[in-house]
Design a protein around this motif. Structure first.
Motif, PDB file in Angstrom:
ATOM      1  N   GLU A 101      -5.845  -5.485   6.195  1.00 20.07           N
ATOM      2  CA  GLU A 101      -4.768  -6.931   6.262  1.00 20.07           C
ATOM      3  C   GLU A 101      -5.397  -7.814   7.159  1.00 20.07           C
ATOM      4  O   GLU A 101      -5.307  -8.892   6.565  1.00 20.07           O
ATOM      5  N   THR A 135      -9.542   0.579   8.387  1.00 16.19           N
ATOM      6  CA  THR A 135      -8.499   0.762   8.573  1.00 16.19           C
ATOM      7  C   THR A 135      -7.720  -0.138   7.807  1.00 16.19           C
ATOM      8  O   THR A 135      -8.063  -1.093   7.325  1.00 16.19           O
ATOM      9  N   LEU A 136      -6.209   0.410   7.751  1.00 18.83           N
ATOM     10  CA  LEU A 136      -5.351  -0.587   6.950  1.00 18.83           C
ATOM     11  C   LEU A 136      -5.226  -1.950   7.713  1.00 18.83           C
ATOM     12  O   LEU A 136      -5.105  -3.037   7.130  1.00 18.83           O
ATOM     13  N   ASN A 153       0.918  -1.057  -0.076  1.00 20.00           N
ATOM     14  CA  ASN A 153       0.205   0.010   0.009  1.00 20.00           C
ATOM     15  C   ASN A 153       0.933   1.235  -0.108  1.00 20.00           C
ATOM     16  O   ASN A 153       1.780   1.277   0.899  1.00 20.00           O
ATOM     17  N   SER A 190       2.667  -7.625   4.906  1.00 19.07           N
ATOM     18  CA  SER A 190       1.919  -6.471   4.392  1.00 19.07           C
ATOM     19  C   SER A 190       3.075  -5.327   4.602  1.00 19.07           C
ATOM     20  O   SER A 190       3.466  -5.064   5.840  1.00 19.07           O
ATOM     21  N   ASN A 209      -0.434   7.489   1.979  1.00 14.22           N
ATOM     22  CA  ASN A 209      -1.656   7.838   2.411  1.00 14.22           C
ATOM     23  C   ASN A 209      -2.729   6.862   2.955  1.00 14.22           C
ATOM     24  O   ASN A 209      -3.655   7.161   3.281  1.00 14.22           O
ATOM     25  N   GLY A 234      -1.899   4.582   4.999  1.00 15.00           N
ATOM     26  CA  GLY A 234      -1.932   4.469   6.045  1.00 15.00           C
ATOM     27  C   GLY A 234      -2.922   4.820   7.173  1.00 15.00           C
ATOM     28  O   GLY A 234      -2.992   4.518   8.483  1.00 15.00           O
ATOM     29  N   GLN A 294       2.962  -0.882   3.981  1.00 16.60           N
ATOM     30  CA  GLN A 294       2.538   0.500   3.713  1.00 16.60           C
ATOM     31  C   GLN A 294       3.668   1.468   3.869  1.00 16.60           C
ATOM     32  O   GLN A 294       4.258   1.394   5.062  1.00 16.60           O
ATOM     33  N   ASP A 295       3.839   2.329   2.784  1.00 20.46           N
ATOM     34  CA  ASP A 295       4.757   3.511   3.064  1.00 20.46           C
ATOM     35  C   ASP A 295       4.494   4.749   2.307  1.00 20.46           C
ATOM     36  O   ASP A 295       3.749   4.376   1.215  1.00 20.46           O
ATOM     37  N   ASP A 296       4.785   5.923   2.693  1.00 24.26           N
ATOM     38  CA  ASP A 296       4.604   6.892   1.704  1.00 24.26           C
ATOM     39  C   ASP A 296       5.515   7.250   0.842  1.00 24.26           C
ATOM     40  O   ASP A 296       5.603   8.051   0.089  1.00 24.26           O
TER      41      ASP A 296
END
Length: 144
Positions: free
Chosen positions: A32, A27-28, A8, A48, A11, A13, A50-52
């Motif tokens: 998940e 929510t994420l 992901n 999983s 944003n 997150g 997630q990072d911007d």
């Protein structure tokens, strides 16, 4: 044990509080959990990330070629994430691009994904249910 990669982008997150009228209230962590439940029957586990930052996502994909497939919601990187595109081009397993909102019913700059031509499929506009559908599709592809 087989692992499914869930990636992901920016944003995502803050799902659950980010524009709930567009992205819903899941929510994420909810996503998940739902994907993990979907794949558990096959004995698959979920990795999983997630990072911007695009670089972190590139590294994640490059470091996980041994996964059974991937679900990728690139967020805004779909429009100009060329290094993400290059890493997905080298990813040896099937992957599905997911968007929570219907990107074609939104601003015109969201209509085209630089990643989509490489994906096994694209799911958009079905809310967070799209992640479960992508997991089901990858499970089916693994049977072939």
């Amino acid at each position: 044990m087989n692992r499914l990669l869930l990636v992901n982008g920016p944003n995502l997150g803050i799902l659950g509080r980010r524009q709930p009228e567009i992205y819903g209230t899941d929510t994420l962590a909810d996503i998940e959990k739902a994907v993990a439940e979907e794949i558990a029957g096959r004995g698959w586990t979920l990795t999983s990330v997630q990072d911007d930052s695009e670089g972190v996502l590139v590294r994640t994909i490059n470091d996980n070629p041994d996964t059974v497939g991937a679900i990728v919601n690139p967020g805004a990187l779909m429009m100009a994430g060329w290094s993400l595109r290059d890493s997905l081009a080298a990813y040896p397993q099937p992957w599905i691009e997911v968007h929570i909102s219907n990107i074609h019913a939104r601003e015109s700059f969201r209509h085209d994904s630089v990643l989509a031509p490489l994906a096994q499929g694209v799911i958009a506009g079905l809310g967070t249910q799209g992640y479960r559908l992508a997991a089901r599709a990858l499970l089916a592809l693994a049977q072939d």
